[in-house]
Design a protein around this motif. Structure first.
Motif, mmCIF file in Angstrom:
data_model
loop_
_atom_site.group_PDB
_atom_site.id
_atom_site.type_symbol
_atom_site.label_atom_id
_atom_site.label_comp_id
_atom_site.label_asym_id
_atom_site.label_seq_id
_atom_site.Cartn_x
_atom_site.Cartn_y
_atom_site.Cartn_z
ATOM 1 N N LEU A 231 47.385 43.839 37.699
ATOM 2 C CA LEU A 231 47.393 44.941 36.736
ATOM 3 C C LEU A 231 48.788 45.541 36.571
ATOM 4 O O LEU A 231 49.161 45.993 35.494
ATOM 5 C CB LEU A 231 46.419 46.035 37.176
ATOM 6 C CG LEU A 231 44.927 45.713 37.015
ATOM 7 C CD1 LEU A 231 44.086 46.788 37.680
ATOM 8 C CD2 LEU A 231 44.558 45.598 35.550
ATOM 9 N N LEU A 232 49.564 45.535 37.659
ATOM 10 C CA LEU A 232 50.916 46.101 37.628
ATOM 11 C C LEU A 232 51.818 45.329 36.668
ATOM 12 O O LEU A 232 52.676 45.922 35.998
ATOM 13 C CB LEU A 232 51.504 46.097 39.042
ATOM 14 C CG LEU A 232 52.802 46.845 39.266
ATOM 15 C CD1 LEU A 232 52.612 48.329 39.015
ATOM 16 C CD2 LEU A 232 53.328 46.617 40.679
ATOM 17 N N PHE A 233 51.627 44.017 36.580
ATOM 18 C CA PHE A 233 52.498 43.182 35.749
ATOM 19 C C PHE A 233 51.910 42.889 34.373
ATOM 20 O O PHE A 233 52.520 42.174 33.587
ATOM 21 C CB PHE A 233 52.794 41.863 36.472
ATOM 22 C CG PHE A 233 53.703 42.040 37.655
ATOM 23 C CD1 PHE A 233 55.066 42.261 37.487
ATOM 24 C CD2 PHE A 233 53.196 42.019 38.942
ATOM 25 C CE1 PHE A 233 55.900 42.442 38.569
ATOM 26 C CE2 PHE A 233 54.025 42.201 40.036
ATOM 27 C CZ PHE A 233 55.389 42.410 39.851
ATOM 28 N N THR B 106 38.363 52.246 27.350
ATOM 29 C CA THR B 106 38.261 51.070 26.479
ATOM 30 C C THR B 106 39.630 50.578 26.016
ATOM 31 O O THR B 106 39.911 49.378 26.006
ATOM 32 C CB THR B 106 37.383 51.399 25.252
ATOM 33 O OG1 THR B 106 36.105 51.808 25.701
ATOM 34 C CG2 THR B 106 37.250 50.189 24.340
ATOM 35 N N GLU B 107 40.510 51.499 25.614
ATOM 36 C CA GLU B 107 41.801 51.127 25.035
ATOM 37 C C GLU B 107 42.895 50.909 26.081
ATOM 38 O O GLU B 107 44.030 50.603 25.725
ATOM 39 C CB GLU B 107 42.268 52.223 24.065
ATOM 40 C CG GLU B 107 41.347 52.457 22.883
ATOM 41 C CD GLU B 107 41.356 51.305 21.897
ATOM 42 O OE1 GLU B 107 42.352 50.556 21.884
ATOM 43 O OE2 GLU B 107 40.376 51.144 21.157
ATOM 44 N N TYR B 108 42.567 51.065 27.355
ATOM 45 C CA TYR B 108 43.599 51.004 28.389
ATOM 46 C C TYR B 108 43.783 49.592 28.924
ATOM 47 O O TYR B 108 42.848 48.782 28.932
ATOM 48 C CB TYR B 108 43.242 51.942 29.547
ATOM 49 C CG TYR B 108 43.544 53.390 29.250
ATOM 50 C CD1 TYR B 108 44.786 53.935 29.537
ATOM 51 C CD2 TYR B 108 42.592 54.199 28.646
ATOM 52 C CE1 TYR B 108 45.074 55.255 29.244
ATOM 53 C CE2 TYR B 108 42.859 55.521 28.350
ATOM 54 C CZ TYR B 108 44.106 56.042 28.654
ATOM 55 O OH TYR B 108 44.394 57.344 28.360
ATOM 56 N N SER B 109 45.015 49.324 29.357
ATOM 57 C CA SER B 109 45.332 48.029 29.975
ATOM 58 C C SER B 109 46.418 48.249 31.015
ATOM 59 O O SER B 109 47.029 49.323 31.096
ATOM 60 C CB SER B 109 45.823 47.039 28.908
ATOM 61 O OG SER B 109 47.029 47.518 28.333
ATOM 62 N N GLY B 110 46.679 47.228 31.809
ATOM 63 C CA GLY B 110 47.766 47.288 32.777
ATOM 64 C C GLY B 110 47.569 48.355 33.837
ATOM 65 O O GLY B 110 46.454 48.627 34.291
ATOM 66 N N ILE B 111 48.666 49.004 34.219
ATOM 67 C CA ILE B 111 48.660 49.936 35.336
ATOM 68 C C ILE B 111 47.862 51.199 35.024
ATOM 69 O O ILE B 111 47.299 51.832 35.921
ATOM 70 C CB ILE B 111 50.113 50.286 35.754
ATOM 71 C CG1 ILE B 111 50.131 51.034 37.089
ATOM 72 C CG2 ILE B 111 50.802 51.087 34.663
ATOM 73 C CD1 ILE B 111 49.534 50.268 38.246
ATOM 74 N N LYS B 112 47.789 51.592 33.740
ATOM 75 C CA LYS B 112 47.012 52.782 33.385
ATOM 76 C C LYS B 112 45.514 52.544 33.596
ATOM 77 O O LYS B 112 44.789 53.430 34.045
ATOM 78 C CB LYS B 112 47.288 53.188 31.937
ATOM 79 C CG LYS B 112 48.688 53.748 31.749
ATOM 80 C CD LYS B 112 48.975 54.068 30.310
ATOM 81 C CE LYS B 112 50.415 54.565 30.163
ATOM 82 N NZ LYS B 112 50.797 54.728 28.754
ATOM 83 N N PHE B 113 45.065 51.356 33.265
ATOM 84 C CA PHE B 113 43.681 50.997 33.577
ATOM 85 C C PHE B 113 43.472 50.970 35.097
ATOM 86 O O PHE B 113 42.439 51.407 35.603
ATOM 87 C CB PHE B 113 43.337 49.630 32.971
ATOM 88 C CG PHE B 113 41.960 49.150 33.315
ATOM 89 C CD1 PHE B 113 40.858 49.615 32.612
ATOM 90 C CD2 PHE B 113 41.764 48.237 34.343
ATOM 91 C CE1 PHE B 113 39.588 49.180 32.931
ATOM 92 C CE2 PHE B 113 40.489 47.794 34.672
ATOM 93 C CZ PHE B 113 39.400 48.273 33.957
#
Length: 363
Positions: A82-84, A246-253
């Protein structure tokens, strides 16, 4: 002009010693900060691994086994992935609210660890309003979820944020009334005083036996506050895709993912502190804290035993929360609100009145 080399060496050694002292002081100042953070991080990783292993056992499948021995590094691998990953922003959303929301959710839960005692005098801040500070701080987390849902410019996300706020308000009131009953029994709102009040009568002095109705209400309300099944309406996938995230990805998710487990861990720790005697474990006729001298200051071995007892009770509650996830079906939103307002609120009010009456009669 003649310069004495011995004086120069003495001055240099003095300044070197002073700089070493400053470095030493800075290190000792950072140790109390990073030690709890490291402990909490390891605790969350253990919870993720336990949830996957217990879930696999309940569903009769294998579970994680490739990332590290017995799959214990699987959560770390997920976090690294998720960090990358690319951090996407909604084109028509409010990017400031979208970015701040996850941070508020995580920070408010992390601050709750300030008042949790892991052992005798092993607490970051022993405040006289400790339990109510936890309730006040934890009520900020749904604001972050609502900001995330609104900032996403997505109807599913916004509905998820609204559900999170409604659910939090509905179940925080019975939770607070149960905590108030415990404060009346212990004559204090300090978490350390509450634990010590339970240690006077050993195993039978636990608030679990003196407040059985409050314990059940607190248990249900804690699961609802953590948004665990059967109360995960803010992110119900068959209705809202993934709710506020729903709209989140990466480190924020990943921050939302971490926040849910941090909240579960802090709720389990408060169940241990308020109802299960904290770091004390006194079986009938066998006072284990006295045997290990846990309640004496400066006993390192006793402190370690106290931490172990606290964590053992905490993970027992976590086991209950994880098994509940795969045992009960998800509620509808009307059932969830009815349970909070029509059942738990009157029961917790009645429990508070009974506690108050018994305390007045005992004067």
């Amino acid at each position: 002009m003649i310069i004495d080399t011995t004086e120069v060496q003495a001055i240099n050694s003095f300044f070197r010693l002073e700089s070493l002292k400053e470095v030493y002081e800075i290190i000792w100042m950072l140790v109390p900060i990073f030690t709890p953070v490291l402990g909490i991080t390891i605790g969350v990783l253990v919870i993720v691994w336990l949830e996957r292993e217990i879930s696999a056992g309940i569903q009769q499948r294998i579970g994680p086994e490739y990332a590290g021995p017995l799959g214990i590094l699987q959560a770390l691998a997920d976090g690294t992935k998720l960090l990358f990953k690319e951090n996407l922003l909604p084109s028509r959303g409010d990017t400031r609210l979208f970015s701040i929301g996850p941070s508020i959710a995580v920070t408010s839960i992390l601050l709750s660890y300030l008042v949790i005692p892991f052992g005798y005098h092993l607490v970051l801040a022993d405040l006289s309003i400790g339990v109510f500070l936890w309730i006040a701080i934890s009520s900020i987390a749904p604001v972050g979820l609502l900001m995330s849902g609104y900032g996403s410019n997505n109807k599913y996300s916004f509905l998820g944020g609204l559900r999170a706020a409604a659910q939090s308000i509905s179940y925080e009131i019975p939770l607070t009334l149960c905590v108030l009953s415990i404060s009346l029994l212990s004559n204090s709102s300090s978490t350390v005083d509450i634990v010590e009040a339970q240690s006077k009568y050993g195993f039978w002095g636990w608030n679990l036996w003196r407040q059985p109705i409050g314990f059940i209400v607190f248990l249900i309300s804690s699961l609802a506050e953590c948004e665990r099944l059967p109360f995960d309406l803010p992110e119900a996938e068959e209705e809202l895709v993934a709710g506020y995230q729903t709209e989140y990805s990466g480190i924020k998710f990943g921050l939302f993912y971490v926040a849910s487990y941090l909240n579960l861990l802090v709720s389990s720790l408060f169940v241990t502190v308020l109802y299960l005697g904290g770091w004390n474990l006194s079986l009938p006729y066998i006072a284990i804290p006295y045997f290990f001298e846990i309640n004496k200051v400066g006993r390192v071995f006793g402190t370690i035993i106290g931490i172990f007892i606290t964590l053992a009770k905490t993970y027992l509650f976590l086991f209950i929360a994880i098994t509940t996830r795969w045992t009960l079906p998800r509620l509808r939103i009307d059932q969830l609100l009815n349970l909070g307002w029509k059942f738990l609120l009157p029961i917790s009010l009645g429990n508070l009145l009974l506690t108050t009456s018994s305390q007045l009669l005992s004067l």
